[in-house]
Design a protein around this motif. Structure first.
Motif, mmCIF file in Angstrom:
data_model
loop_
_atom_site.group_PDB
_atom_site.id
_atom_site.type_symbol
_atom_site.label_atom_id
_atom_site.label_comp_id
_atom_site.label_asym_id
_atom_site.label_seq_id
_atom_site.Cartn_x
_atom_site.Cartn_y
_atom_site.Cartn_z
ATOM 1 N N TYR A 206 5.729 -64.095 79.859
ATOM 2 C CA TYR A 206 6.827 -65.066 79.850
ATOM 3 C C TYR A 206 6.406 -66.374 80.518
ATOM 4 O O TYR A 206 6.702 -67.463 80.016
ATOM 5 C CB TYR A 206 8.040 -64.468 80.553
ATOM 6 C CG TYR A 206 9.256 -65.363 80.555
ATOM 7 C CD1 TYR A 206 10.025 -65.524 79.406
ATOM 8 C CD2 TYR A 206 9.633 -66.058 81.705
ATOM 9 C CE1 TYR A 206 11.135 -66.355 79.400
ATOM 10 C CE2 TYR A 206 10.739 -66.881 81.709
ATOM 11 C CZ TYR A 206 11.486 -67.026 80.553
ATOM 12 O OH TYR A 206 12.585 -67.852 80.554
ATOM 13 N N GLN A 207 5.702 -66.283 81.650
ATOM 14 C CA GLN A 207 5.259 -67.497 82.343
ATOM 15 C C GLN A 207 4.228 -68.265 81.534
ATOM 16 O O GLN A 207 4.229 -69.496 81.507
ATOM 17 C CB GLN A 207 4.690 -67.133 83.719
ATOM 18 C CG GLN A 207 5.695 -66.511 84.672
ATOM 19 C CD GLN A 207 6.860 -67.439 84.988
ATOM 20 O OE1 GLN A 207 6.702 -68.657 85.044
ATOM 21 N NE2 GLN A 207 8.037 -66.863 85.190
ATOM 22 N N GLU A 208 3.341 -67.534 80.853
ATOM 23 C CA GLU A 208 2.355 -68.198 80.002
ATOM 24 C C GLU A 208 3.034 -68.888 78.823
ATOM 25 O O GLU A 208 2.626 -69.970 78.399
ATOM 26 C CB GLU A 208 1.331 -67.183 79.494
ATOM 27 C CG GLU A 208 0.285 -66.792 80.507
ATOM 28 C CD GLU A 208 -0.587 -67.972 80.910
ATOM 29 O OE1 GLU A 208 -0.900 -68.805 80.035
ATOM 30 O OE2 GLU A 208 -0.943 -68.072 82.090
ATOM 31 N N ALA A 209 4.069 -68.263 78.290
ATOM 32 C CA ALA A 209 4.807 -68.882 77.188
ATOM 33 C C ALA A 209 5.466 -70.173 77.641
ATOM 34 O O ALA A 209 5.485 -71.174 76.907
ATOM 35 C CB ALA A 209 5.843 -67.907 76.649
ATOM 36 N N LEU A 210 6.011 -70.186 78.853
ATOM 37 C CA LEU A 210 6.657 -71.393 79.370
ATOM 38 C C LEU A 210 5.655 -72.524 79.576
ATOM 39 O O LEU A 210 5.992 -73.706 79.410
ATOM 40 C CB LEU A 210 7.368 -71.087 80.690
ATOM 41 C CG LEU A 210 8.644 -70.247 80.611
ATOM 42 C CD1 LEU A 210 9.164 -69.952 82.004
ATOM 43 C CD2 LEU A 210 9.705 -70.962 79.788
ATOM 44 N N GLY B 294 2.290 -70.256 72.704
ATOM 45 C CA GLY B 294 3.351 -69.714 73.538
ATOM 46 C C GLY B 294 4.335 -68.846 72.779
ATOM 47 O O GLY B 294 4.988 -67.983 73.367
ATOM 48 N N SER B 295 4.457 -69.068 71.461
ATOM 49 C CA SER B 295 5.333 -68.224 70.656
ATOM 50 C C SER B 295 4.851 -66.782 70.658
ATOM 51 O O SER B 295 5.648 -65.844 70.756
ATOM 52 C CB SER B 295 5.397 -68.757 69.217
ATOM 53 O OG SER B 295 5.876 -70.074 69.192
ATOM 54 N N LEU B 296 3.537 -66.621 70.563
ATOM 55 C CA LEU B 296 2.974 -65.269 70.613
ATOM 56 C C LEU B 296 3.186 -64.634 71.975
ATOM 57 O O LEU B 296 3.533 -63.458 72.075
ATOM 58 C CB LEU B 296 1.481 -65.326 70.276
ATOM 59 C CG LEU B 296 0.735 -63.986 70.275
ATOM 60 C CD1 LEU B 296 1.327 -63.041 69.236
ATOM 61 C CD2 LEU B 296 -0.751 -64.214 70.017
ATOM 62 N N TRP B 297 3.002 -65.427 73.041
ATOM 63 C CA TRP B 297 3.251 -64.914 74.390
ATOM 64 C C TRP B 297 4.719 -64.503 74.547
ATOM 65 O O TRP B 297 5.025 -63.496 75.205
ATOM 66 C CB TRP B 297 2.894 -65.968 75.438
ATOM 67 C CG TRP B 297 1.440 -66.104 75.737
ATOM 68 C CD1 TRP B 297 0.655 -67.200 75.509
ATOM 69 C CD2 TRP B 297 0.593 -65.124 76.333
ATOM 70 N NE1 TRP B 297 -0.632 -66.960 75.914
ATOM 71 C CE2 TRP B 297 -0.701 -65.698 76.433
ATOM 72 C CE3 TRP B 297 0.788 -63.826 76.791
ATOM 73 C CZ2 TRP B 297 -1.786 -65.018 76.971
ATOM 74 C CZ3 TRP B 297 -0.300 -63.134 77.328
ATOM 75 C CH2 TRP B 297 -1.566 -63.722 77.418
ATOM 76 N N THR C 55 4.604 -73.606 75.623
ATOM 77 C CA THR C 55 5.597 -73.915 74.591
ATOM 78 C C THR C 55 6.863 -74.419 75.260
ATOM 79 O O THR C 55 7.098 -74.202 76.456
ATOM 80 C CB THR C 55 5.912 -72.659 73.755
ATOM 81 O OG1 THR C 55 4.690 -72.063 73.364
ATOM 82 C CG2 THR C 55 6.707 -72.993 72.514
ATOM 83 N N GLN C 56 7.687 -75.095 74.475
ATOM 84 C CA GLN C 56 8.952 -75.585 74.997
ATOM 85 C C GLN C 56 9.859 -74.432 75.410
ATOM 86 O O GLN C 56 9.782 -73.330 74.873
ATOM 87 C CB GLN C 56 9.665 -76.432 73.947
ATOM 88 C CG GLN C 56 9.024 -77.786 73.708
ATOM 89 C CD GLN C 56 9.836 -78.641 72.770
ATOM 90 O OE1 GLN C 56 10.791 -78.161 72.174
ATOM 91 N NE2 GLN C 56 9.476 -79.898 72.646
ATOM 92 N N VAL C 57 10.715 -74.730 76.365
ATOM 93 C CA VAL C 57 11.626 -73.706 76.893
ATOM 94 C C VAL C 57 12.546 -73.188 75.789
ATOM 95 O O VAL C 57 12.872 -71.997 75.750
ATOM 96 C CB VAL C 57 12.455 -74.303 78.054
ATOM 97 C CG1 VAL C 57 13.445 -73.270 78.585
ATOM 98 C CG2 VAL C 57 11.533 -74.758 79.174
ATOM 99 N N ALA C 58 12.957 -74.050 74.884
ATOM 100 C CA ALA C 58 13.864 -73.632 73.813
ATOM 101 C C ALA C 58 13.222 -72.560 72.939
ATOM 102 O O ALA C 58 13.843 -71.544 72.615
ATOM 103 C CB ALA C 58 14.260 -74.834 72.960
#
Length: 307
Positions: free
Chosen positions: A42-46, A110-113, A49-52
């Motif tokens: 989750y942190q890597e995705a943030l 980040g979508s994959l994360w 990638t955008q929060v949305a």
């Protein structure tokens, strides 16, 4: 404590059906890796990638939870129903509308994360509920204490691994950042995870997962009240189904195995079957009447001949 005292305490815990410290440690040892990887994803995705986008994809954990709970049920309330699927779809759709109300649409690695984190969160809550079916069996503070201990003892080489591979540079935080980390760890991790897991045990894994989606509209409402931020109508159109899906899941949990969507589909199906049922035509009814009349006449002729 002396060894005999510890053994006596373990025997008392077993008698009342509560897990001993050794059993809690074994469960924590397995789930510490799943818990760490879910938060790390989750942190890597943030960061990528955008929060949305992260919020939209993370909300799919409700769908993963629904499927996994049906495959690996911990009680009868984990049965898959169309009503639960509708609640999950409403939650995901509401999150999409909320995030479209004030963000640009872009995605990356980040979508994959985000999807990995959503699946790991679903695995985490479903498997722990399957391992511990009642909240009174598990000492939740002890469980998270062992999780933190195992993360500290086993995962610290990851600092050097990430640093020397260039994936993430390690640097000691400043005093202000360290204070924020400690406060966030106590409130945002320890207290929130404790209340969330306790709520999952008291209700169901699906309700606990859908409750995480409530943080998105609630955080935006807090920004509206505190920072006087305005949002378009898409936010309000999306916040309603998010809240509504949570209350639907709560209602379905209260009335165990109730599936009003399936009941409604069955009633509609029965209604259309009755409406299109094959009825007798006027010609068929006239033919039946004539056959009955001819049969009665033949009987009268036979009686008269016999006489």
């Amino acid at each position: 404590m002396s060894y005999p005292t510890v053994k006596d305490q373990e025997s008392i815990l077993k008698a009342v059906g509560k897990l001993t410290a050794c059993q809690v440690a074994k469960i924590s040892f397995f789930f510490c890796f799943v818990w760490f990887l879910a938060n790390f994803s989750y942190q890597e995705a943030l960061s990528d990638t955008q929060v949305a986008i992260v919020n939209i994809l993370s909300s799919t954990s409700g769908l993963f939870t629904l499927i996994l709970a049906a495959v690996f049920p911990s009680n009868s309330g984990d049965r898959f129903t169309l009503s639960k699927l509708l609640a999950v779809v409403l939650s995901i759709g509401g999150v999409v509308l909320v995030n479209l109300s004030g963000s640009d649409k872009s995605a990356g690695i980040g979508s994959l994360w985000s999807l990995i984190g959503a699946m790991l969160y679903a695995i985490y809550i479903v498997m722990i509920k399957r391992k511990v079916d009642r909240e009174d069996k598990l000492d939740i503070p002890m469980f998270f204490g062992f999780v933190g201990l195992f993360n500290l003892l086993l995962l610290w080489p990851g600092f050097f691994l990430l640093h020397y591979t260039g994936f993430e540079d390690f640097e000691f935080p400043s005093k202000f950042v360290l204070t924020c980390i400690v406060i966030n760890g106590l409130i945002g991790t320890v207290l929130s995870e404790f209340l969330w897991l306790w709520g999952c045990f008291l209700t169901s894994s699906l309700i606990g997962t859908l409750a995480l989606s409530l943080t998105i509209p609630l955080s935006i409402i807090a920004d509206m009240c505190k920072q006087k931020v305005t949002f378009s109508w898409l936010f309000f159109a999306g916040a309603i189904p998010v809240f509504f899906s949570f209350f639907i899941a709560t209602l379905l949990c209260h009335y165990n195995n109730w599936d009003p969507v399936m009941v409604g589909i069955r009633r509609v199906f029965v209604f259309f079957c009755r409406k299109h049922r094959i009825q007798r035509t006027p010609e068929e009814s006239e033919q039946c009447v004539s056959l009955i009349a001819m049969h009665s006449i033949s009987q009268e002729d036979g009686d008269s001949g016999c006489s």
